[in-house]
Design a protein around this motif. Structure first.
Motif, mmCIF file in Angstrom:
data_model
loop_
_atom_site.group_PDB
_atom_site.id
_atom_site.type_symbol
_atom_site.label_atom_id
_atom_site.label_comp_id
_atom_site.label_asym_id
_atom_site.label_seq_id
_atom_site.Cartn_x
_atom_site.Cartn_y
_atom_site.Cartn_z
ATOM 1 N N PHE A 92 0.819 -1.216 0.000
ATOM 2 C CA PHE A 92 0.000 0.000 0.000
ATOM 3 C C PHE A 92 0.858 1.273 0.000
ATOM 4 C CE2 PHE A 92 -2.529 -3.181 2.482
ATOM 5 C CZ PHE A 92 -3.499 -3.410 1.511
ATOM 6 N N THR A 93 2.160 1.124 -0.122
ATOM 7 C CA THR A 93 3.058 2.276 -0.035
ATOM 8 C C THR A 93 3.949 2.348 -1.275
ATOM 9 O OG1 THR A 93 4.949 1.156 0.988
ATOM 10 C CG2 THR A 93 3.153 1.828 2.452
ATOM 11 N N ASN A 94 4.781 3.372 -1.311
ATOM 12 C CA ASN A 94 5.731 3.510 -2.416
ATOM 13 C C ASN A 94 6.846 2.466 -2.363
ATOM 14 O OD1 ASN A 94 4.358 5.657 -3.529
ATOM 15 N ND2 ASN A 94 5.555 7.211 -2.449
ATOM 16 N N GLN A 95 6.872 1.659 -1.320
ATOM 17 C CA GLN A 95 7.835 0.562 -1.232
ATOM 18 C C GLN A 95 7.339 -0.684 -1.947
ATOM 19 O OE1 GLN A 95 10.833 1.210 0.185
ATOM 20 N NE2 GLN A 95 9.983 3.280 0.401
ATOM 21 N N ALA A 96 6.124 -0.648 -2.487
ATOM 22 C CA ALA A 96 5.534 -1.827 -3.125
ATOM 23 C C ALA A 96 6.363 -2.284 -4.323
ATOM 24 C CB ALA A 96 4.105 -1.518 -3.568
ATOM 25 N N ASP A 97 6.484 -3.600 -4.436
ATOM 26 C CA ASP A 97 7.110 -4.195 -5.622
ATOM 27 C C ASP A 97 6.095 -5.151 -6.249
ATOM 28 O OD1 ASP A 97 8.535 -5.434 -7.603
ATOM 29 O OD2 ASP A 97 10.298 -5.864 -6.371
ATOM 30 N N LEU A 98 5.333 -4.627 -7.201
ATOM 31 C CA LEU A 98 4.354 -5.421 -7.947
ATOM 32 C C LEU A 98 4.782 -5.536 -9.405
ATOM 33 C CD1 LEU A 98 1.068 -3.907 -6.426
ATOM 34 C CD2 LEU A 98 2.085 -6.144 -5.923
ATOM 35 N N SER A 99 6.091 -5.571 -9.598
ATOM 36 C CA SER A 99 6.623 -5.562 -10.956
ATOM 37 C C SER A 99 6.319 -6.853 -11.709
ATOM 38 C CB SER A 99 8.140 -5.334 -10.922
ATOM 39 O OG SER A 99 8.784 -6.282 -10.085
ATOM 40 N N GLY A 100 5.891 -7.890 -11.003
ATOM 41 C CA GLY A 100 5.524 -9.118 -11.678
ATOM 42 C C GLY A 100 4.209 -9.037 -12.421
ATOM 43 N N LYS A 115 1.375 0.368 -7.021
ATOM 44 C CA LYS A 115 1.023 0.028 -5.651
ATOM 45 C C LYS A 115 -0.501 -0.051 -5.538
ATOM 46 C CE LYS A 115 0.518 4.692 -3.676
ATOM 47 N NZ LYS A 115 0.937 5.626 -2.613
ATOM 48 N N VAL A 116 -0.974 -0.615 -4.454
ATOM 49 C CA VAL A 116 -2.415 -0.649 -4.178
ATOM 50 C C VAL A 116 -2.748 0.578 -3.349
ATOM 51 C CG1 VAL A 116 -4.277 -1.905 -3.058
ATOM 52 C CG2 VAL A 116 -2.477 -3.170 -4.231
ATOM 53 N N SER A 117 -3.663 1.387 -3.844
ATOM 54 C CA SER A 117 -4.056 2.576 -3.106
ATOM 55 C C SER A 117 -5.120 2.260 -2.063
ATOM 56 C CB SER A 117 -4.587 3.643 -4.056
ATOM 57 O OG SER A 117 -5.052 4.755 -3.338
ATOM 58 N N LYS A 118 -6.143 1.550 -2.475
ATOM 59 C CA LYS A 118 -7.234 1.209 -1.565
ATOM 60 C C LYS A 118 -7.696 -0.214 -1.839
ATOM 61 C CE LYS A 118 -9.075 5.907 -1.005
ATOM 62 N NZ LYS A 118 -10.280 6.766 -1.168
ATOM 63 N N ALA A 119 -8.123 -0.883 -0.783
ATOM 64 C CA ALA A 119 -8.688 -2.222 -0.921
ATOM 65 C C ALA A 119 -10.048 -2.223 -0.233
ATOM 66 C CB ALA A 119 -7.773 -3.265 -0.293
ATOM 67 N N PHE A 120 -11.088 -2.534 -0.984
ATOM 68 C CA PHE A 120 -12.444 -2.543 -0.457
ATOM 69 C C PHE A 120 -12.970 -3.973 -0.361
ATOM 70 C CE2 PHE A 120 -13.371 1.923 -0.469
ATOM 71 C CZ PHE A 120 -12.594 2.458 -1.478
ATOM 72 N N HIS A 121 -13.802 -4.192 0.644
ATOM 73 C CA HIS A 121 -14.521 -5.457 0.738
ATOM 74 C C HIS A 121 -15.978 -5.127 1.014
ATOM 75 C CE1 HIS A 121 -15.330 -9.662 1.433
ATOM 76 N NE2 HIS A 121 -15.822 -9.394 2.633
ATOM 77 N N LYS A 122 -16.862 -5.687 0.226
ATOM 78 C CA LYS A 122 -18.293 -5.431 0.397
ATOM 79 C C LYS A 122 -19.023 -6.757 0.502
ATOM 80 C CE LYS A 122 -21.964 -2.372 -1.211
ATOM 81 N NZ LYS A 122 -22.341 -1.324 -2.180
ATOM 82 N N ALA A 123 -19.936 -6.842 1.470
ATOM 83 C CA ALA A 123 -20.611 -8.106 1.748
ATOM 84 C C ALA A 123 -22.079 -7.855 2.063
ATOM 85 C CB ALA A 123 -19.945 -8.795 2.929
ATOM 86 N N ALA A 124 -22.922 -8.842 1.765
ATOM 87 C CA ALA A 124 -24.354 -8.720 2.055
ATOM 88 C C ALA A 124 -24.918 -10.082 2.422
ATOM 89 C CB ALA A 124 -25.089 -8.158 0.842
ATOM 90 N N LEU A 125 -25.858 -10.090 3.346
ATOM 91 C CA LEU A 125 -26.461 -11.333 3.821
ATOM 92 C C LEU A 125 -27.926 -11.100 4.167
ATOM 93 C CD1 LEU A 125 -26.134 -14.287 5.019
ATOM 94 C CD2 LEU A 125 -25.736 -13.142 7.199
#
Length: 424
Positions: A337-345, A353-363
């Motif tokens: 989530f930071t500038n240290q991310a290595d997602l070069s693959g 990098k990942v800025s935000k990660a959301f999870h949404k659920a309903a039941l």
């Protein structure tokens, strides 16, 4: 400056909540005259078992973190959806970023190899997407990627077969069209249960990852709607609300944990799903959240006994919407989530990098069940003197898949009249 992308982790769950009497071996019996692919199924299940303790540890750690950030609120999320999405992301990560993701998902990399993790998730997702019996469950992932950045062929070749990924070229500069494309896809995959996931689209977005789970389960013997009545639910010492309370008399799997203390009721779906309903003694919810782990659930499972009771269970709907970046950072997944991310693959470039990660659920929990079950559900008037167990104050629910021992969903119902959680 790192280029960013957004992760959207989705769940839609629709429960037809009813209960049927089951013999002890009902869900394990198999007619040898009926064709099946149980040998292949067993091999897949064996591969999934390697993930079970790690996925369970992640699930309960995540619950504890969510409960700390949203005390006294309803909670609902799918740990297996989050785990699968970030395990897939790890395939495009390198160096410390990869290690943090996998260890943050509770994997000990000295005890399990990375390839075993990915193979385990492949088999897990395949089995969950092809459930047996009366459970409808589908699980998958989608990547929406700007045309300006091409993913590496190796990354796509690796993740597509392992994580059931669909990849779409998306023009994020046309924010209205991009938003519609993503929302339409999610709505279709969750059979209309999650709509308008994306409210606003950042034109600077280059990749959006959507992970979805859809679940619908019927019980062999539904609650009868005519038995549902309005009763009190004690939210806390100062707050009492009226809720529609479903009612059924029958034989249930029970355990009374005197150490916590709490009451555990286990219900089976007609397919491979199982629900643990955990009712702590009043004032003990925080202790339950902080101490719940796989060993405690195993103890409950090992000590369940059959008993005739009168069961009261609220009829309710709940949804959860979480921005989980902070939660995962507390669990050790930091650099991605930071500038240290290595997602070069993923695309061969370091500026990602990942800025935000959301999870949404309903039941949704209600009385509905299969028509055949309704036709064979006589009213058991003889049991009206059986002990009463009423879920009339905050309780937890754990939904498992028995074939894979996977924790599909975890929920806390603090107030059945509140349909959604606050975003955290």
């Amino acid at each position: 400056m790192k280029t960013v992308f957004y992760m959207c982790l989705l769940l839609a769950g629709l429960h037809a909540f009813a209960y049927g009497q089951l013999t002890a071996n009902h869900h394990n019996e198999h007619d040898p005259n009926e064709p099946n692919d149980h040998i292949h199924h067993s091999a897949e299940a064996a591969a999934c078992l390697k993930l079970v303790p790690n996925n369970a540890d992640f699930a309960f750690k995540f619950l504890n973190e969510v409960a700390l950030e949203a005390p006294n609120k309803n909670i609902f999320f799918s740990p297996v959806s989050i785990s699968a999405a970030f395990a897939m992301l790890a395939m495009g990560a390198k160096s410390v970023t990869k290690t943090q993701i996998l260890e943050g998902l509770a994997f000990n990399l000295t005890e399990i190899q990375e390839q075993e993790i990915h193979e385990g998730f492949r088999n897990l997702m395949h089995m969950l997407s092809h459930p047996e019996g009366g459970v409808q469950l589908s699980m998958g992932n989608a990547i929406f990627l700007t045309e300006k950045m091409k993913p590496l062929k190796k990354f796509l070749d690796d993740v597509k077969p392992l994580y059931q990924v669909e990849v779409f070229a998306t023009d994020f500069n046309s924010s209205i069209e991009a938003k519609k494309e993503i929302n339409d896809y999610v709505e279709k995959k969750t059979q209309g249960k999650i709509t308008n996931l994306v409210d606003e689209m950042d034109p600077q977005t280059i990749m959006l990852l959507a992970s979805f789970v859809f679940f619908r389960g019927n019980w062999e013997k539904p609650f009868k709607p005519e038995n549902t009545e309005e009763r009190e639910f004690f939210v806390d010492a100062e707050t009492t609300v009226k809720v529609p309370m479903m009612y059924q008399v029958g034989t249930f799997d029970l355990y009374f944990d005197k150490d916590l203390p709490c009451t555990v009721v286990r219900l089976h779906y007609s397919g491979s799903a199982t629900v643990f309903l955990i009712l702590p003694a009043k004032g003990k919810m925080k202790q339950l959240e902080q101490t719940l782990d796989k060993e405690k659930v195993k103890k409950w499972s090992d000590h369940l006994f059959r008993s005739k009771i009168q069961l009261y269970l609220p009829k309710f709907s709940v949804s959860g919407h979480y921005e989980i970046t902070n939660i995962l950072s507390k669990m050790g997944i930091v650099d991605v989530f930071t500038n240290q991310a290595d997602l070069s693959g993923i695309a061969g470039v370091p500026e990602l990098k990942v800025s935000k990660a959301f999870h949404k659920a309903a039941l949704e929990v209600n009385e509905r069940g299969s028509e055949a079950a309704e036709a064979t559900s006589p009213k058991m008037m003889a049991l009206t003197l059986a002990p009463v167990i009423e879920f009339n104050h905050p309780f937890l629910m754990l939904i498992f898949d028995r074939d894979t021992n996977s924790t599909l969903f975890i929920g806390k119902i603090s107030n059945p009249t509140t349909t959604s959680t606050s975003e955290i």
